[in-house]
Design an enzyme around this catalytic site. Structure first.
Site, short mmCIF file in Angstrom:
data_model
loop_
_atom_site.label_atom_id
_atom_site.label_comp_id
_atom_site.label_asym_id
_atom_site.label_seq_id
_atom_site.Cartn_x
_atom_site.Cartn_y
_atom_site.Cartn_z
N TYR A 263 74.20 65.70 -42.21
CA TYR A 263 73.03 66.57 -42.13
C TYR A 263 73.49 68.00 -42.45
CZ TYR A 263 74.78 67.62 -37.41
OH TYR A 263 75.56 68.00 -36.36
N HIS B 117 79.23 67.88 -42.17
CA HIS B 117 78.54 68.69 -43.17
C HIS B 117 79.26 68.64 -44.52
CE1 HIS B 117 76.34 70.01 -39.81
NE2 HIS B 117 77.31 70.74 -39.30
#
Ligand code: C5P
Length: 327
Positions: A254, A303
């Protein structure tokens, strides 16, 4: 001369030709959209649709930007957009949400009994010039002297635990917005908007309780006591998924807080100035207030840091944002 009468040799030549054509076609089609977009980025700038010197929206939009930018998805949660599609809810659940959609619906209902449900920042117009500083937490801010430049923006958006006191010369002393998730909220001033990042339904329950009964565990109550419901904004999970799907093309698990903040800014501001992203001059990655604490290497994990950084550089290259990388 090649002996074409030899059937084996003839077959080899045909195979060779097929391979060569396949390689040419493959290498052309596999050129990533990012590379293509970089090639197209030297176009002259077209007419601006705001009153700033340089606007995010322009007439005759760049094809890459047009393909990605969607002004119809609101970055902030409101009663109107709070119902998530099945797809979004399923993706969001993977980030940490427990429970089902019926539970989510109940939580949202209670939330909007506490919060005024307003549509924010929908006032884009040719005569508006809203300048925004997105201030990341990188050590490249140390010694930058960017303080006055950061403070000269209309909106100054900081992240998580970033302090100001003692760092004003480099990071400025105004904060209009602070974006964070529950465990990382620090240094909120009375007039600062908190933009809450909800990675799970529990975050919505948490903010509802923290502001009504103040009884939720893990709420940093001294900080929460300083804000009122009018100053709380909630990042829209649908927008979160749009950032992940469209801007990051599903890289990483995400988006990072920094990237989500940047995306928020390019959807509500006319001019975006970005500070405090990336490594410091000495190649280290620690926060600007942890200069001598330890040496952190480049963060990796959930990430897609490299991909986020390419998209950011591309936005800068297309003059959609201005990057200030320390000096
Ligand atoms: O560490 P934290 O998540 O609070 O930092 C907020 C954001 O600042 C990150 O998501 C990242 O985008 C940016 N940052 C950076 N380089 C660092 C530290 C933070 O780019 N050394």
């Amino acid at each position: 001369m090649v002996d074409l009468k030899n059937p084996k040799r003839k077959l080899l030549i045909v195979l060779f030709c097929i391979c060569a054509i396949t390689i040419i076609i493959f290498s052309y089609s596999s050129t990533s959209s990012l590379q293509l977009a970089i090639r197209q980025s030297n176009k002259p700038v077209s007419k601006a649709l705001c009153a700033c010197r340089q606007c995010i929206s322009v007439e005759d939009e760049d094809p890459w930007f047009r393909k990605h930018f969607n002004a119809s998805i609101s970055p902030l949660l409101s009663q109107k957009n709070a119902m998530l599609s099945n797809d979004t809810f399923k993706w969001w659940q993977k980030l940490g949400t427990k429970g089902n959609k019926a539970n989510y619906r109940n939580v949202v209902k209670k939330l909007f009994q506490v919060f005024p449900s307003k549509e924010h920042y929908k006032d884009s117009a040719p005569n508006r010039c809203r300048t925004c500083a997105v201030v990341g937490n990188s050590g490249n801010l140390n010694g930058s002297d960017y303080g006055a430049l950061i403070d000269s923006n209309d909106f100054i958006i900081r992240m998580n635990r970033a302090p100001i006191l003692g760092y004003e010369k480099d990071v400025g002393n105004r904060t209009t917005h602070r974006i964070s998730y529950p465990g990382s909220i620090r240094h909120l001033q009375n007039d600062t908007h908190l933009i809450l990042l909800p990675f799970k339904t529990e975050t919505l329950q948490w903010i509802t309780k923290a502001l009504t009964t103040g009884s939720m565990k893990s709420a940093p109550l001294p900080e929460m006591a300083q804000i009122n419901a009018d100053k709380v904004l909630i990042y829209n999970p649908t927008f979160l998924k749009y950032v992940y799907d469209v801007w990051l093309e599903c890289h990483g698990k995400y988006p990072s807080t920094g990237f989500l903040t940047l995306m928020f800014a390019i959807h509500i501001c006319d001019e975006v100035n970005v500070f405090g992203f990336g490594a410091a001059k000495d190649g280290t990655w620690q926060h600007y207030w942890e200069k001598n604490k330890f040496t952190r290497t480049k963060p990796t994990g959930v990430h897609a840091g490299d991909y986020e950084s390419i998209v950011m550089k591309l936005l800068a290259c297309k003059r959609k944002i201005k990057l200030f990388e320390g000096r």
